[in-house]
Design an enzyme around this catalytic site. Structure first.
Site, mmCIF file in Angstrom:
data_model
loop_
_atom_site.group_PDB
_atom_site.id
_atom_site.type_symbol
_atom_site.label_atom_id
_atom_site.label_comp_id
_atom_site.label_asym_id
_atom_site.label_seq_id
_atom_site.Cartn_x
_atom_site.Cartn_y
_atom_site.Cartn_z
ATOM 1 N N GLU A 96 3.965 -9.623 15.218
ATOM 2 C CA GLU A 96 3.354 -10.005 16.491
ATOM 3 C C GLU A 96 3.895 -11.374 16.936
ATOM 4 O OE1 GLU A 96 -1.158 -10.200 18.375
ATOM 5 O OE2 GLU A 96 -0.868 -9.912 16.232
ATOM 6 N N ARG B 147 0.826 -1.218 0.000
ATOM 7 C CA ARG B 147 0.000 0.000 0.000
ATOM 8 C C ARG B 147 0.854 1.259 0.000
ATOM 9 N NH1 ARG B 147 -3.134 -3.197 3.396
ATOM 10 N NH2 ARG B 147 -2.003 -2.367 5.175
#
Lengths: 185, 185
Positions: free
Chosen positions: B105, B68
């Site tokens: 994560e 993006r």
């Protein structure tokens, strides 16, 4: 960048494209467009050439294909004062999508567009860095048809005509612009 | 798009961002920027706001982070008459690369830049859609240091300040621009 610099021609863009043998695998001659992107004059000139059949106001949105297509399509959207619409690989778009399958050398893959990506009847152009067999471009055209967009042009920096994609899109009656050709003809 | 339209403010961009609950997985509030991109006025205005501290000629290249980030960075490169440099996920760039690991994560991932992506001492800005923990942005800064670029700014459309990334980059002495903030403070 002085404004007196002359605009680049397709031959200047072709010279800047770097051939990388055997990438991503043996036997493939990969066309590396990063030297074109890194040169402000070539990058901007490439977008001007790619979109020269369109004037600001003629196009509502420029559709870019994940991921290198995003670079050229977003730049074209700014130049044409248009919106930008992504066509992404499956699973990347967060909202409701239309989905199309296309063929790879071995097997298939899927691309998606948001259902509300374009308004019915909007004029859009599809932009990508390269057209080979045209699998993803065809899938993008089908997605745009389902979303309600009117494809008024398809623009690719590089054409590999031996693989026939650009001719197949022209056979659908679509305007196709390509700047640089490798192999064939 | 008539030229008399007023330029959008950050609040206009914020209103257009769509919240998608539980994407890509339960508990995540995904910030969907595609409605900003699809609106020509918002997209162009967003790039103007993102790069308002820079004038054409001040920046040699705009660095975009896969995927993006490519959209905003390529648009910024056109507006600033600069080149565009991609930072990509491992295995996507065809030429010799520098590589940096960053934390996810769970586990780690890697991003790359071409070794010849920037010339020594060139002024570059890093552009991405969102900064959260800053893992990829940090990795991009390290890659640019190794490649020889001088990072004169980092620009993100969305800041999630609770995750601290923007502050960590400011603590390095880098100028950070963000347009829209969600959560925190």
């Amino acid at each position: 960048m002085p404004l007196t610099q002359t605009a680049p021609a397709p031959a200047d863009i072709e010279r800047a494209i770097r051939n990388i043998p055997d990438f991503p695998k043996a036997g493939i001659q990969f066309k590396d467009i990063t030297p074109v992107l890194a040169d402000a004059r070539l990058f901007s000139g490439c977008i001007d050439l790619l979109t020269e059949h369109f004037k600001p106001g003629m196009v509502d949105a420029v559709v870019g294909i994940d991921a290198r297509g995003f670079i050229f399509a977003a730049a074209a959207a700014i130049k044409l004062q248009a919106g930008f619409v992504p066509v992404r690989k499956k699973g990347k778009l967060p909202y409701q999508t239309h989905e199309e399958e296309y063929e790879l050398e071995y097997g298939t893959d899927r691309v998606e567009i948001h259902e509300d990506a374009v308004r019915k009847g909007e004029n859009v152009i599809v932009v990508d860095d390269l057209i080979a067999t045209g699998g993803t471009a065809f899938a993008a055209l089908k997605l745009l048809e389902r979303a309600g967009g009117r494809v008024v042009g398809c623009c690719f920096v590089i054409d590999l005509p031996d693989l026939g994609g650009a001719d197949k899109i022209r056979a659908l009656g679509k305007e196709v612009t390509t700047l640089v050709t490798f192999g064939g003809h």
